[in-house]
Scaffold this motif. Structure first.
Motif, PDB file in Angstrom:
ATOM      1  N   TYR A 130      -4.393   5.533   1.975  1.00  0.00           N
ATOM      2  CA  TYR A 130      -5.510   4.281   1.898  1.00  0.00           C
ATOM      3  C   TYR A 130      -6.408   3.909   1.284  1.00  0.00           C
ATOM      4  CZ  TYR A 130     -10.548   3.871   3.430  1.00  0.00           C
ATOM      5  OH  TYR A 130     -11.777   3.387   3.806  1.00  0.00           O
ATOM      6  N   LYS A 133      -5.494   0.884  -0.077  1.00  0.00           N
ATOM      7  CA  LYS A 133      -4.519  -0.238   0.772  1.00  0.00           C
ATOM      8  C   LYS A 133      -3.319  -0.424   1.896  1.00  0.00           C
ATOM      9  CE  LYS A 133      -8.460  -2.448  -1.318  1.00  0.00           C
ATOM     10  NZ  LYS A 133      -8.759  -3.768  -2.378  1.00  0.00           N
ATOM     11  N   TYR A 135      -2.593   0.221   4.125  1.00  0.00           N
ATOM     12  CA  TYR A 135      -2.642   0.507   5.628  1.00  0.00           C
ATOM     13  C   TYR A 135      -1.128   0.825   6.781  1.00  0.00           C
ATOM     14  CZ  TYR A 135      -7.495  -0.924   3.348  1.00  0.00           C
ATOM     15  OH  TYR A 135      -8.773  -1.298   2.620  1.00  0.00           O
ATOM     16  N   SER A 138      -0.706   4.185   6.119  1.00  0.00           N
ATOM     17  CA  SER A 138      -1.884   5.250   6.501  1.00  0.00           C
ATOM     18  C   SER A 138      -1.974   5.547   7.475  1.00  0.00           C
ATOM     19  CB  SER A 138      -2.786   4.976   5.579  1.00  0.00           C
ATOM     20  OG  SER A 138      -3.526   4.476   5.884  1.00  0.00           O
ATOM     21  N   ILE A 139      -2.231   4.968   8.133  1.00  0.00           N
ATOM     22  CA  ILE A 139      -2.792   4.411   9.431  1.00  0.00           C
ATOM     23  C   ILE A 139      -1.582   5.198  10.761  1.00  0.00           C
ATOM     24  CG2 ILE A 139      -2.489   3.115  12.057  1.00  0.00           C
ATOM     25  CD1 ILE A 139      -3.842   1.027  10.610  1.00  0.00           C
ATOM     26  N   GLU A 224      -7.921  -2.900   7.564  1.00  0.00           N
ATOM     27  CA  GLU A 224      -8.591  -1.698   6.772  1.00  0.00           C
ATOM     28  C   GLU A 224      -9.521  -1.337   8.003  1.00  0.00           C
ATOM     29  OE1 GLU A 224     -12.283  -0.908   3.739  1.00  0.00           O
ATOM     30  OE2 GLU A 224     -12.085  -2.961   4.903  1.00  0.00           O
ATOM     31  N   ALA A 227      -7.410   1.291   9.857  1.00  0.00           N
ATOM     32  CA  ALA A 227      -7.719   2.630   9.101  1.00  0.00           C
ATOM     33  C   ALA A 227      -9.236   3.122   9.615  1.00  0.00           C
ATOM     34  CB  ALA A 227      -7.499   2.608   7.609  1.00  0.00           C
TER      35      ALA A 227
END
Length: 265
Positions: A130, A133, A135, A138-139, A224, A227
């Motif tokens: 995250y 960046k 995303y 990460s999500i 972002e 996230a």
């Protein structure tokens, strides 16, 4: 953080001509102090009553846009957000929440890792990508951990709403807690945009929906803002755990101290 049009209680103020006259008898001094503190607490309690009345509408707006509350948000700020919710000004609410969760992401990560040590490696890597960046990567991991943490709390996966919502209702109904705590638990029993089936979102734009992401329907989810919405969900589940398990939560206990009051102009 708010426009000049927002008249929100922020600080305690005392009259400039008020002071303690040491020449007066103690009984008179204490009577004067009691009167001043009584005025302050009346204002404090009045703000809390308004907050308790308006908070559900704010939570509904937040959940409808896949945001979840953090118990560390001061009541004075929440009062401003509640005003925006009544005016259906979601862009102002999101402007604050994006800045808030961006600033508090590191603190939230530490709290999650401390509370869920068995998930530490996954959580740490998810927050790391995250911060880089990434995303898109990460999500899905953050959403999966929300399911897992919910299973620890409710013994049901968060996104299986046919099971998790009834389980949450049962826990809440059997809980010995004040009305304010019960209001804070309401997002557990609300579907919200993040938990509904993708078919229920036809025609909507700019949403975060777990089903659409995991089944490859949403190709634009890697932002972002999305996230941060996932981070807000994880933070919320971790905080709700304290209430559901009747565990002490220093931030929740101290929430009153975060409301700094001033009479409305």
């Amino acid at each position: 953080t708010f426009g000049n049009d927002m008249k929100i209680p922020l600080t305690i103020t005392w009259p400039n001509d008020w002071f303690i006259d040491a020449t007066k008898p103690l009984a008179e001094i204490f009577a004067s102090l009691n009167a001043k503190y009584a005025d302050m607490w009346r204002g404090f309690n009045d703000t809390l009553r308004k907050h308790e009345k308006d908070l559900p509408s704010l939570l509904k707006v937040m959940i409808a846009h896949s945001w979840y509350p953090d118990f560390a948000i001061p009541i004075a700020v929440s009062r401003a957000l509640e005003t925006y919710a009544r005016a259906n000004t979601i862009d102002k609410i999101e402007e604050y929440l994006i800045a808030y969760y961006r600033t508090n992401a590191e603190r939230i990560e530490k709290e999650l890792v401390a509370a869920h040590s068995s998930r530490a490696t996954i959580l740490t890597e998810a927050f790391s990508v995250y911060r880089n960046k990434q995303y898109v990567f990460s999500i899905p991991v953050l959403l999966a951990q929300a399911d897992g943490i919910s299973e620890e709390i409710l013994h049901k996966h968060f996104f299986r709403t046919g099971e998790s919502i009834p389980a949450a209702k049962t826990k809440v109904n059997n809980l010995c807690a004040g009305n304010y705590a019960l209001i804070l638990l309401a997002p557990l029993i609300e579907k919200g945009t993040i938990r509904v089936h993708t078919n229920d979102l036809v025609g909507q734009k700019d949403y975060l929906n777990r089903h659409a992401i995991m089944h490859g329907s949403d190709l634009l989810y890697g932002t972002e803002k999305n996230a941060l919405k996932c981070i807000s969900l994880l933070s919320y589940l971790n905080a709700a755990r304290h209430i559901l398990n009747n565990e002490p939560n220093k931030r929740l206990q101290a929430i009153g101290a975060k409301a700094r009051l001033m009479p409305d102009p």
